[in-house]
Design an enzyme around this catalytic site. Structure first.
Site, PDB file in Angstrom:
ATOM      1  N   PHE A  14       0.805  -1.218   0.000  1.00 32.68           N
ATOM      2  CA  PHE A  14       0.000   0.000   0.000  1.00 32.68           C
ATOM      3  C   PHE A  14       0.843   1.275   0.000  1.00 32.68           C
ATOM      4  CE2 PHE A  14      -2.816  -3.169   2.075  1.00 32.68           C
ATOM      5  CZ  PHE A  14      -3.815  -3.185   1.109  1.00 32.68           C
ATOM      6  N   HIS A  19      -4.552   6.099  -1.262  1.00 34.04           N
ATOM      7  CA  HIS A  19      -5.215   5.949   0.038  1.00 34.04           C
ATOM      8  C   HIS A  19      -4.241   6.154   1.197  1.00 34.04           C
ATOM      9  CE1 HIS A  19      -9.236   5.256   1.233  1.00 34.04           C
ATOM     10  NE2 HIS A  19      -9.201   3.964   1.482  1.00 34.04           N
ATOM     11  N   MET A  64      -6.647  -1.742   9.144  1.00 36.08           N
ATOM     12  CA  MET A  64      -6.950  -1.325   7.784  1.00 36.08           C
ATOM     13  C   MET A  64      -7.699   0.006   7.886  1.00 36.08           C
ATOM     14  SD  MET A  64      -5.363  -3.461   6.076  1.00 36.08           S
ATOM     15  CE  MET A  64      -5.822  -3.268   4.353  1.00 36.08           C
ATOM     16  N   ASN A  66     -10.544   1.255   7.134  1.00 33.82           N
ATOM     17  CA  ASN A  66     -11.930   1.340   7.597  1.00 33.82           C
ATOM     18  C   ASN A  66     -12.083   1.176   9.103  1.00 33.82           C
ATOM     19  OD1 ASN A  66     -12.272   1.461   4.869  1.00 33.82           O
ATOM     20  ND2 ASN A  66     -13.477  -0.407   4.696  1.00 33.82           N
ATOM     21  N   ASN A 112     -14.286   6.097   4.594  1.00 37.88           N
ATOM     22  CA  ASN A 112     -14.535   5.108   5.649  1.00 37.88           C
ATOM     23  C   ASN A 112     -13.585   5.222   6.834  1.00 37.88           C
ATOM     24  OD1 ASN A 112     -16.803   3.960   4.431  1.00 37.88           O
ATOM     25  ND2 ASN A 112     -15.523   2.668   3.133  1.00 37.88           N
TER      26      ASN A 112
END
Length: 190
Positions: A14, A19, A64, A66, A112
């Site tokens: 990631f 994000h 994560m 969210n 989120n």
């Protein structure tokens, strides 16, 4: 004590994705000042440092995206951080690449990670820096887009945005007038 939270997803795959822009800003500040996230508790990697004489709690949730509130809420409680001393950095699809928008408060706007923080804090009355990543073109889905790495060309712009956002965070730490910080840093980064 001020609290600076960068949002992202954990794991090598990631890194440098849209994000994870919140993590990138935190990492930039930490590297600049020779700090590191050397502690872990309540699902978060964090450090407490002095910056310009002020005590600052830096957090990157190790959940994560969210579930970010599961780290932020308990760490703020543990260190008795007031919600007015919090600022959260995160990606925003509704701003074009190269834009940042500082806000005193507001809704999650469909993000989120922010929904989770608002849920765990019980309020949306905290400061945030929304970092523009733009919307997908060519029919790509939003999840695929935000988990895609920036291209080399995009990183030229995003490196400037990361630095500008870091300066905004430092101004937040130093200033008691967030409206002045907003006026100075909101907008297009050149």
């Amino acid at each position: 004590m001020k609290c600076i939270v960068g949002l992202g997803n954990i794991g090598k795959r990631f890194e440098l994705t849209r994000h994870n822009i919140g993590f990138e800003v935190i990492d930039y500040i930490l590297k600049k000042h020779n700090f590191s996230l050397d502690k872990q508790k309540f699902k978060g990697a964090y450090t407490i440092e002095r910056l310009n004489g002020d005590k600052v709690l830096f957090i990157e949730p190790m959940t994560m995206m969210n579930l970010s509130g599961e780290a932020v809420g308990p760490l703020m409680d543990y260190y008795n951080v007031e919600v007015e001393d919090l600022i959260v950095l995160y990606d925003d699809l509704d701003l074009s690449q190269g834009q940042i928008r500082l806000r005193q408060k507001g809704s999650a706007g469909g993000h989120n990670g922010m929904k989770s923080i608002i849920k765990h804090l019980g309020t949306d009355q905290f400061k945030r820096i929304r970092i523009g990543v733009g919307r997908p073109t060519n029919g790509m889905s939003v999840p695929d887009y935000v988990l895609q790495k920036f291209s080399k060309e995009e990183m030229i712009t995003m490196d400037k945005v990361i630095e500008h956002s870091a300066h905004a965070v430092e101004a937040f730490i130093e200033s008691s007038r967030f409206d002045h910080v907003m006026n100075q840093y909101n907008g297009e980064v050149n």
